[in-house]
Enzyme design. Structure first.
Site, PDB file in Angstrom:
ATOM      1  N   TYR A 153       0.901  -1.528   0.089  1.00  0.00           N
ATOM      2  CA  TYR A 153       0.253  -0.070   0.726  1.00  0.00           C
ATOM      3  C   TYR A 153       1.063   0.870  -0.160  1.00  0.00           C
ATOM      4  CZ  TYR A 153      -4.171   2.671   1.362  1.00  0.00           C
ATOM      5  OH  TYR A 153      -4.769   3.496   1.817  1.00  0.00           O
ATOM      6  N   LYS A 157       1.366   3.897  -2.689  1.00  0.00           N
ATOM      7  CA  LYS A 157       0.217   5.599  -2.613  1.00  0.00           C
ATOM      8  C   LYS A 157       1.772   6.073  -2.408  1.00  0.00           C
ATOM      9  CE  LYS A 157      -3.820   4.541  -1.618  1.00  0.00           C
ATOM     10  NZ  LYS A 157      -4.716   4.846  -2.447  1.00  0.00           N
TER      11      LYS A 157
HETATM   12  P1  NAP Z   1     -13.639   2.970   0.526  1.00  0.00           P
HETATM   13  O1  NAP Z   1     -14.621   3.624   1.938  1.00  0.00           O
HETATM   14  O2  NAP Z   1     -13.567   0.883   1.062  1.00  0.00           O
HETATM   15  O3  NAP Z   1     -14.088   2.962  -0.260  1.00  0.00           O
HETATM   16  C1  NAP Z   1     -13.152   2.515  -1.443  1.00  0.00           C
HETATM   17  C2  NAP Z   1     -14.640   2.429  -2.429  1.00  0.00           C
HETATM   18  O4  NAP Z   1     -13.494   1.923  -3.913  1.00  0.00           O
HETATM   19  C3  NAP Z   1     -15.758   2.141  -2.685  1.00  0.00           C
HETATM   20  O5  NAP Z   1     -15.770   2.820  -4.276  1.00  0.00           O
HETATM   21  C4  NAP Z   1     -14.983   1.325  -3.956  1.00  0.00           C
HETATM   22  O6  NAP Z   1     -16.341   0.649  -4.508  1.00  0.00           O
HETATM   23  C5  NAP Z   1     -14.314   1.222  -4.793  1.00  0.00           C
HETATM   24  N1  NAP Z   1     -12.796   0.116  -5.501  1.00  0.00           N
HETATM   25  C6  NAP Z   1     -12.525  -0.385  -4.400  1.00  0.00           C
HETATM   26  N2  NAP Z   1     -11.832  -1.597  -5.667  1.00  0.00           N
HETATM   27  C7  NAP Z   1     -11.862  -0.882  -6.669  1.00  0.00           C
HETATM   28  C8  NAP Z   1     -11.368  -1.279  -7.920  1.00  0.00           C
HETATM   29  N3  NAP Z   1     -10.908  -2.440  -8.511  1.00  0.00           N
HETATM   30  N4  NAP Z   1     -12.458  -0.768  -8.488  1.00  0.00           N
HETATM   31  C9  NAP Z   1     -13.318  -0.017  -9.159  1.00  0.00           C
HETATM   32  N5  NAP Z   1     -13.666   0.243  -7.824  1.00  0.00           N
HETATM   33  C10 NAP Z   1     -12.330  -0.123  -6.383  1.00  0.00           C
HETATM   34  O7  NAP Z   1     -12.270   2.998   1.062  1.00  0.00           O
HETATM   35  P2  NAP Z   1     -12.448   4.662   1.467  1.00  0.00           P
HETATM   36  O8  NAP Z   1     -11.708   4.695   2.922  1.00  0.00           O
HETATM   37  O9  NAP Z   1     -13.454   5.532   1.246  1.00  0.00           O
HETATM   38  O10 NAP Z   1     -10.439   4.851   0.525  1.00  0.00           O
HETATM   39  C11 NAP Z   1     -10.185   6.454  -0.356  1.00  0.00           C
HETATM   40  C12 NAP Z   1      -9.284   6.115  -1.098  1.00  0.00           C
HETATM   41  O11 NAP Z   1      -9.008   6.653   0.169  1.00  0.00           O
HETATM   42  C13 NAP Z   1      -8.463   4.727  -0.939  1.00  0.00           C
HETATM   43  O12 NAP Z   1      -7.776   5.386  -2.560  1.00  0.00           O
HETATM   44  C14 NAP Z   1      -7.529   5.102   0.438  1.00  0.00           C
HETATM   45  O13 NAP Z   1      -7.035   4.273   0.006  1.00  0.00           O
HETATM   46  C15 NAP Z   1      -7.280   6.399   0.839  1.00  0.00           C
HETATM   47  N6  NAP Z   1      -7.008   6.506   1.984  1.00  0.00           N
HETATM   48  C16 NAP Z   1      -8.162   5.966   2.383  1.00  0.00           C
HETATM   49  C17 NAP Z   1      -7.555   6.740   4.070  1.00  0.00           C
HETATM   50  C18 NAP Z   1      -8.759   6.216   5.509  1.00  0.00           C
HETATM   51  O14 NAP Z   1      -8.252   6.410   6.535  1.00  0.00           O
HETATM   52  N7  NAP Z   1      -9.403   5.325   5.238  1.00  0.00           N
HETATM   53  C19 NAP Z   1      -5.626   7.403   4.445  1.00  0.00           C
HETATM   54  C20 NAP Z   1      -5.307   7.331   3.875  1.00  0.00           C
HETATM   55  C21 NAP Z   1      -5.979   7.198   2.164  1.00  0.00           C
HETATM   56  P3  NAP Z   1     -17.534  -1.071  -3.932  1.00  0.00           P
HETATM   57  O15 NAP Z   1     -18.135  -0.038  -2.560  1.00  0.00           O
HETATM   58  O16 NAP Z   1     -17.970  -1.684  -5.009  1.00  0.00           O
HETATM   59  O17 NAP Z   1     -16.577  -2.465  -3.459  1.00  0.00           O
END
Ligand code: NAP
Length: 242
Positions: A153, A157
Site C-alpha cells: 500500500y 501510494k
Molecule cells: P472505502 O470506504 O473502502 O471505499 C472504497 C471505494 O473504492 C468503494 O467505492 C469501492 O467500490 C471502490 N473500489 C475498490 N476497489 C475498486 C476497484 N477495483 N475498481 C473500482 N472501484 C473500486 O475506502 P476509503 O477509506 O473511502 O478510501 C478511499 C481512498 O482513500 C483509497 O484510495 C484509500 O487508499 C485512500 N485512503 C484512505 C484512508 C483512510 O483512512 N480511510 C487513508 C488514506 C488514504 P465498492 O463499494 O463497489 O466496493
C-alpha cells in the site's frame, strides 16, 4: 451532455462519496465508479441528484485496463467532457513484508496505482482537447512515511505521488493541473476494523480521526478553488506526520 463534469473513481462509499457530494455542491455533474456494491452506488447517486446535478454510476474494475477504456469511452460519449478526475478507488491487503505473497502485492499495486495510469490516460486525452482539467490523486500519509504491514500500500501510494508530480510537469502547458491528497486516519469502511485506534490518537495532534468530508474539502480546494497549484501533495492528517 454536460457543461462541467467530475469523475470520481470509488465514489460510491467513504472518501470518494464525500468528494462526489462536495463537487456536486459546486455545480458539477458527477460520474462515480465502483467495483461491486451496487446498492451503495445507487444510494449515493440519489443523494447527488438531490443536489440538483446529473449523476450516474459506472461499475468497472479500475485495475482492468480494458474495462477502464470501455467505460471511460462510454462516459465521454454520454457527457462530452471531463473537467475533474479524482483517482480515489483503493484497497488494502495488509501483511508483514516477510509474509506478503505476490497476490497481495499485485492486487494493491494494480488497484491503487496502475488504476491511476489506466484511468488518467483516456481522461488526459479529452482534457488536452479541452485545454483544461484538474486531476486529484488519492495518496496517503503512508506513501510519505511508510508503514509496518503496508509495504504494498505504501509503495502504491508513494507511486501516486511520483505520478502526480510527473504529470503536473508534462501537462501544465495544456492548463491541466495534477495534485495529490495524502489522508491520514479517516473513518470509513476501510479503517472500521482497525484495533489500535487509541494508540493512533496519541500520535495525532488534533486528537481525532478525520472524516471523509475533511478530505473532500481538500479535494475541492485543489480541483476547484485553486488555479495556480500543481504537483503538490496536501497532507490532511490532523498533523499525524508533521
Ligand atoms: P472505502 O470506504 O473502502 O471505499 C472504497 C471505494 O473504492 C468503494 O467505492 C469501492 O467500490 C471502490 N473500489 C475498490 N476497489 C475498486 C476497484 N477495483 N475498481 C473500482 N472501484 C473500486 O475506502 P476509503 O477509506 O473511502 O478510501 C478511499 C481512498 O482513500 C483509497 O484510495 C484509500 O487508499 C485512500 N485512503 C484512505 C484512508 C483512510 O483512512 N480511510 C487513508 C488514506 C488514504 P465498492 O463499494 O463497489 O466496493
Amino acid at each position: 451532455m454536460s457543461e462541467k463534469l467530475a469523475l470520481v473513481t470509488g465514489g460510491s462509499r467513504g472518501i470518494g462519496k464525500a468528494c462526489a457530494l462536495e463537487l456536486a455542491k459546486c455545480g458539477y455533474d458527477i460520474v462515480i465508479n465502483y467495483a461491486g456494491n451496487t446498492e451503495a452506488a445507487n444510494k449515493t447517486i440519489e443523494e447527488i441528484k438531490a443536489l440538483g446535478v446529473q449523476a450516474e454510476a459506472y461499475k468497472f474494475d479500475v485495475s482492468n485496463q480494458a474495462e477502464v477504456d470501455e467505460n471511460i469511452a462510454k462516459i465521454i460519449e454520454k457527457f462530452g467532457r471531463i473537467d475533474i478526475l479524482v483517482n480515489n478507488a483503493g484497497i488494502t491487503r495488509d501483511d508483514l513484508f516477510i509474509r506478503m505473497g505476490e497476490d497481495k502485492w499485485s492486487a494493491v499495486i494494480n488497484t491503487n496505482l496502475s488504476s491511476a495510469f489506466y484511468v488518467s490516460k483516456p481522461v488526459v486525452k479529452i482534457m488536452m482537447k479541452q485545454r483544461s482539467g484538474a486531476i486529484v490523486n488519492m495518496s496517503s500519509v503512508v506513501g510519505v512515511s511508510g508503514n509496518v504491514g503496508q509495504a504494498n500500500y505504501s509503495a502504491a501510494k508513494a507511486g501516486l505521488i511520483g505520478l502526480t508530480k510527473s504529470l503536473a510537469k508534462e501537462l501544465g502547458a495544456r492548463n491541466i493541473r495534477v495534485n495529490a491528497v495524502a489522508p491520514g486516519f479517516i473513518a470509513t469502511d476501510m479503517t472500521k476494523d482497525l484495533t489500535n485506534t487509541e494508540e493512533m490518537m496519541k500520535l495525532i495532534p488534533l486528537k481525532r480521526m478525520g472524516t471523509p468530508e475533511d478530505i473532500a474539502k481538500a479535494v475541492k480546494f485543489l480541483a476547484v478553488d485553486s488555479s495556480y497549484v500543481t504537483g503538490q501533495v496536501l497532507e490532511v492528517d490532523g498533523g499525524l506526520i508533521i
